[in-house]
Design a protein around this motif. Structure first.
Motif, PDB file in Angstrom:
ATOM      1  N   LYS A  21      -3.826  -7.807   7.479  1.00  0.00           N
ATOM      2  CA  LYS A  21      -4.931  -7.967   6.751  1.00  0.00           C
ATOM      3  C   LYS A  21      -4.721  -7.617   5.267  1.00  0.00           C
ATOM      4  O   LYS A  21      -5.020  -8.449   4.382  1.00  0.00           O
ATOM      5  CB  LYS A  21      -6.002  -6.984   7.144  1.00  0.00           C
ATOM      6  CG  LYS A  21      -6.467  -7.552   8.622  1.00  0.00           C
ATOM      7  CD  LYS A  21      -7.712  -6.465   9.011  1.00  0.00           C
ATOM      8  CE  LYS A  21      -8.149  -7.054  10.500  1.00  0.00           C
ATOM      9  NZ  LYS A  21      -8.983  -5.752  11.002  1.00  0.00           N
ATOM     10  N   SER A  22      -3.884  -6.598   5.278  1.00  0.00           N
ATOM     11  CA  SER A  22      -3.424  -6.183   3.613  1.00  0.00           C
ATOM     12  C   SER A  22      -2.552  -7.496   2.903  1.00  0.00           C
ATOM     13  O   SER A  22      -2.798  -7.721   1.782  1.00  0.00           O
ATOM     14  CB  SER A  22      -2.686  -4.746   3.829  1.00  0.00           C
ATOM     15  OG  SER A  22      -3.506  -3.847   4.273  1.00  0.00           O
TER      16      SER A  22
ATOM     17  N   SER B 212       3.605   2.723   2.979  1.00  0.00           N
ATOM     18  CA  SER B 212       3.996   1.591   3.726  1.00  0.00           C
ATOM     19  C   SER B 212       5.748   1.689   3.505  1.00  0.00           C
ATOM     20  O   SER B 212       6.315   0.870   4.425  1.00  0.00           O
ATOM     21  CB  SER B 212       3.748   0.431   3.127  1.00  0.00           C
ATOM     22  OG  SER B 212       4.006  -0.078   2.226  1.00  0.00           O
TER      23      SER B 212
ATOM     24  N   HIS C 230      -5.673   2.306  -0.176  1.00  0.00           N
ATOM     25  CA  HIS C 230      -6.385   1.255   0.474  1.00  0.00           C
ATOM     26  C   HIS C 230      -6.472   0.137  -0.856  1.00  0.00           C
ATOM     27  O   HIS C 230      -6.021   0.417  -1.791  1.00  0.00           O
ATOM     28  CB  HIS C 230      -7.777   1.887   0.580  1.00  0.00           C
ATOM     29  CG  HIS C 230      -8.463   2.402  -0.599  1.00  0.00           C
ATOM     30  ND1 HIS C 230      -8.247   3.713  -0.880  1.00  0.00           N
ATOM     31  CD2 HIS C 230      -9.622   1.874  -1.479  1.00  0.00           C
ATOM     32  CE1 HIS C 230      -9.093   3.880  -1.873  1.00  0.00           C
ATOM     33  NE2 HIS C 230      -9.695   2.983  -2.290  1.00  0.00           N
ATOM     34  N   ILE C 231      -6.866  -0.944  -0.337  1.00  0.00           N
ATOM     35  CA  ILE C 231      -7.036  -1.785  -1.306  1.00  0.00           C
ATOM     36  C   ILE C 231      -8.250  -1.800  -2.298  1.00  0.00           C
ATOM     37  O   ILE C 231      -9.492  -1.650  -1.787  1.00  0.00           O
ATOM     38  CB  ILE C 231      -7.229  -3.307  -0.551  1.00  0.00           C
ATOM     39  CG1 ILE C 231      -5.721  -3.496  -0.089  1.00  0.00           C
ATOM     40  CG2 ILE C 231      -7.212  -4.455  -1.868  1.00  0.00           C
ATOM     41  CD1 ILE C 231      -5.702  -4.917   0.755  1.00  0.00           C
TER      42      ILE C 231
ATOM     43  N   ASP D  93      -3.824  -3.976  10.521  1.00  0.00           N
ATOM     44  CA  ASP D  93      -3.913  -3.433   9.247  1.00  0.00           C
ATOM     45  C   ASP D  93      -2.887  -4.049   8.064  1.00  0.00           C
ATOM     46  O   ASP D  93      -3.276  -4.552   7.057  1.00  0.00           O
ATOM     47  CB  ASP D  93      -3.955  -2.258   9.203  1.00  0.00           C
ATOM     48  CG  ASP D  93      -5.326  -1.534   9.678  1.00  0.00           C
ATOM     49  OD1 ASP D  93      -6.314  -2.142   9.999  1.00  0.00           O
ATOM     50  OD2 ASP D  93      -5.319  -0.463   9.926  1.00  0.00           O
TER      51      ASP D  93
ATOM     52  N   TYR E  39       6.047  -8.197  -0.416  1.00  0.00           N
ATOM     53  CA  TYR E  39       4.738  -7.264   0.030  1.00  0.00           C
ATOM     54  C   TYR E  39       5.577  -6.366   1.094  1.00  0.00           C
ATOM     55  O   TYR E  39       6.260  -6.913   2.168  1.00  0.00           O
ATOM     56  CB  TYR E  39       3.719  -8.133   0.584  1.00  0.00           C
ATOM     57  CG  TYR E  39       2.647  -7.210   1.174  1.00  0.00           C
ATOM     58  CD1 TYR E  39       1.759  -6.719   0.519  1.00  0.00           C
ATOM     59  CD2 TYR E  39       2.850  -7.182   2.726  1.00  0.00           C
ATOM     60  CE1 TYR E  39       0.929  -5.687   0.857  1.00  0.00           C
ATOM     61  CE2 TYR E  39       1.687  -6.100   3.291  1.00  0.00           C
ATOM     62  CZ  TYR E  39       0.989  -5.672   2.492  1.00  0.00           C
ATOM     63  OH  TYR E  39       0.102  -4.748   3.001  1.00  0.00           O
TER      64      TYR E  39
ATOM     65  N   THR F 228      -4.740 -10.182   1.915  1.00  0.00           N
ATOM     66  CA  THR F 228      -5.526  -9.928   0.828  1.00  0.00           C
ATOM     67  C   THR F 228      -4.609  -9.687  -0.649  1.00  0.00           C
ATOM     68  O   THR F 228      -4.911 -10.520  -1.434  1.00  0.00           O
ATOM     69  CB  THR F 228      -6.087  -8.618   0.842  1.00  0.00           C
ATOM     70  OG1 THR F 228      -6.922  -8.483   2.079  1.00  0.00           O
ATOM     71  CG2 THR F 228      -6.994  -8.221  -0.560  1.00  0.00           C
ATOM     72  N   PHE F 229      -3.400  -9.298  -0.230  1.00  0.00           N
ATOM     73  CA  PHE F 229      -2.306  -9.230  -1.496  1.00  0.00           C
ATOM     74  C   PHE F 229      -2.048 -10.673  -2.027  1.00  0.00           C
ATOM     75  O   PHE F 229      -1.929 -10.880  -3.139  1.00  0.00           O
ATOM     76  CB  PHE F 229      -1.228  -8.264  -1.076  1.00  0.00           C
ATOM     77  CG  PHE F 229      -1.382  -6.923  -1.396  1.00  0.00           C
ATOM     78  CD1 PHE F 229      -0.513  -6.418  -2.453  1.00  0.00           C
ATOM     79  CD2 PHE F 229      -1.929  -6.096  -0.694  1.00  0.00           C
ATOM     80  CE1 PHE F 229      -0.604  -5.110  -2.866  1.00  0.00           C
ATOM     81  CE2 PHE F 229      -1.922  -4.636  -1.069  1.00  0.00           C
ATOM     82  CZ  PHE F 229      -1.467  -4.062  -2.088  1.00  0.00           C
TER      83      PHE F 229
ATOM     84  N   LEU G 281       0.904  -1.200  -0.006  1.00  0.00           N
ATOM     85  CA  LEU G 281       0.032   0.123   0.270  1.00  0.00           C
ATOM     86  C   LEU G 281       0.822   1.224   0.251  1.00  0.00           C
ATOM     87  O   LEU G 281       2.243   1.160   0.370  1.00  0.00           O
ATOM     88  CB  LEU G 281      -1.048  -0.041   1.349  1.00  0.00           C
ATOM     89  CG  LEU G 281      -1.907  -1.171   1.269  1.00  0.00           C
ATOM     90  CD1 LEU G 281      -2.886  -0.838   2.653  1.00  0.00           C
ATOM     91  CD2 LEU G 281      -2.929  -1.075  -0.021  1.00  0.00           C
TER      92      LEU G 281
END
Length: 441
Positions: free
Chosen positions: A229-230, A111, A194-195, A226, A217, A233-234, A108
């Motif tokens: 979670k990201s 980051s 955000h995703i 957060d 990542y 998802t990635f 993101l």
């Protein structure tokens, strides 16, 4: 880093230290404290639940060694389970057999993705690789400029992609890298705050076109769950292979570091530990676990010192300490050397929180104090720096006026110096110093 968690674990271990053996009663209280400590550190609750169950199982099972005290039994069990969370052992980078190896940097916006691209390039350059930096964030012109500035700073080649069609841009970039002999090709990708589907579709297309050997990542450890979670998802959407954990130096809780491997099933391979481009290193689970448990990480400090400090001066310092001839003149020189390592707080964080170094780990650090100490020492005569025990009240007043610092600070510096000299006389300190010297040979 992880100061709060370290402090709580130390408290738990001290409580058990007074027990004759591990019982259901004292284990119940210890496990409760471990659970609360991990949750407060922002570790994912499912990870905490599984972790506590495994510790309980081992502590009450046949694996407990009779020769260990309850205190050491608990430390060993917790250490083993923490290592299990991280996936034991250092994980190597996946290089391709075909030139160039391609590393995609994803994550993101905010980051530390682009900065991490530069840090990774510098790290690999220092490993005698020939990296090339490029950006495939084709919709944001500033992305190319930002990465070019970083590439110039770390003195790594940068290739500006001018082609606006993604497929043509990838073909152009890979061809240039291969023909020029650059490998790995480190590609910074688009990010968002955000995703969203557009981002994931774009990244999936880049991955399919480049066929990378690594998809990193970049997770900001300061964002806690957060980041976890990201990352998940990635991984589900595009398939990551490894994790770079940034801002670990500023993370007081550390839950992301403890959760992210368990939740994603992907290893942390690198960590960012500061703002400098050199503040980037391989992730060693055993070293981080040692720091979490208050055992310090002297090996990382030695490696950092080897890269930063002048070997000859380090050898001279070692000899002076062993011969008990360490003076304020030497101390002044060491202050200048320490500043090269980074902040004083980060240096002290490598020391154990128990044993002869426990007072070091509890020091309240103000980086300005180094400048103040240098000013005070500079206001002394050479004779005073070599024989500080001769500095009486009259001289202390003169030194205070000359340095522009209060007399109390002069007194405190001298007190700290004399305490440090006492520490240097301890057999444990000399033994450690000799072992460090042997590592450098």
């Amino acid at each position: 880093m992880l100061d709060s968690l370290t402090e709580k674990f130390q408290k738990i271990f001290r409580t058990i230290k007074g027990e004759a053996k591990l019982t259901e009663s004292n284990m119940r209280e210890a496990l409760r404290e471990i659970k609360l400590s991990l949750l407060e550190a922002d570790v994912n609750y499912l990870v905490v639940k599984e972790f506590v169950e495994k510790v309980k199982e081992k502590a009450s099972g046949q694996e407990v060694m009779e020769s260990f005290s309850p205190h050491l039994q608990m430390i060993k069990i917790v250490r083993d389970e923490l290592l299990s969370l991280f996936g034991n052992g250092e994980k190597k980078i996946n290089f391709s057999n075909i030139i160039p190896s391609i590393f995609l940097i994803t994550g993101l916006q905010g980051s530390g993705k682009t900065t991490s691209s530069g840090k990774l390039a510098l790290f690999l350059k220092n490993q005698n690789k020939h990296p090339l930096l490029a950006s495939l964030d084709l919709k944001r012109p500033a992305a190319q400029d930002q990465l070019r500035i970083i590439a110039d700073a770390v003195k790594v080649p940068f290739y500006e992609v001018k082609e606006k069609n993604l497929e043509n841009a990838v073909r152009e970039l890979i061809t240039y890298s291969r023909n020029s002999g650059f490998t790995p090709l480190i590609i910074d990708t688009a990010g968002r705050l955000h995703i969203d589907e557009e981002l994931m579709d774009e990244l999936a297309e880049v991955r399919n076109l480049t066929q990378p050997s690594e998809v990193f990542y970049v997770a900001d450890s300061m964002t806690g769950q957060d980041a976890v979670k990201s990352a998940k998802t990635f991984d589900e959407k595009i398939g990551i292979t490894s994790i770079i954990l940034t801002k670990l130096d500023g993370d007081q809780r550390g839950g992301a570091a403890l959760s992210i491997v368990s939740i994603t099933g992907k290893p942390i391979k690198f960590i960012g530990i500061g703002e400098k481009y050199t503040d980037f290193e391989h992730f060693y689970p055993d070293r981080l676990v040692s720091r979490i448990l208050g055992m310090g990480d002297m090996m990382s400090l030695v490696e950092k010192a080897e890269k930063t400090l002048e070997k000859k001066k380090a050898e001279e310092l070692t000899e002076k300490i062993l011969k008990k001839s360490f003076t304020l003149e030497d101390f002044r020189e060491q202050l200048a050397q320490i500043k090269k390592l980074g902040s004083l707080e980060s240096v002290l964080s490598y020391f154990p929180v128990a044993g002869p170094f426990k007072n070091l780990s509890k020091m309240n650090v103000d980086e300005k104090k180094i400048l103040h100490m240098e000013a005070i020492i500079n206001s002394m005569t050479k004779d005073e720096r070599i024989f500080p025990e001769r500095i009486d009240g009259r001289r202390r007043l003169r030194i205070a006026k000359g340095s522009g610092r209060p007399v109390q600070e002069v007194n405190q510096l001298l007190k700290n110096f004399f305490e440090m000299k006492k520490l240097m006389k301890k057999p444990s300190f000399k033994s450690l110093l000799k072992s460090f010297s042997n590592l450098n040979q």
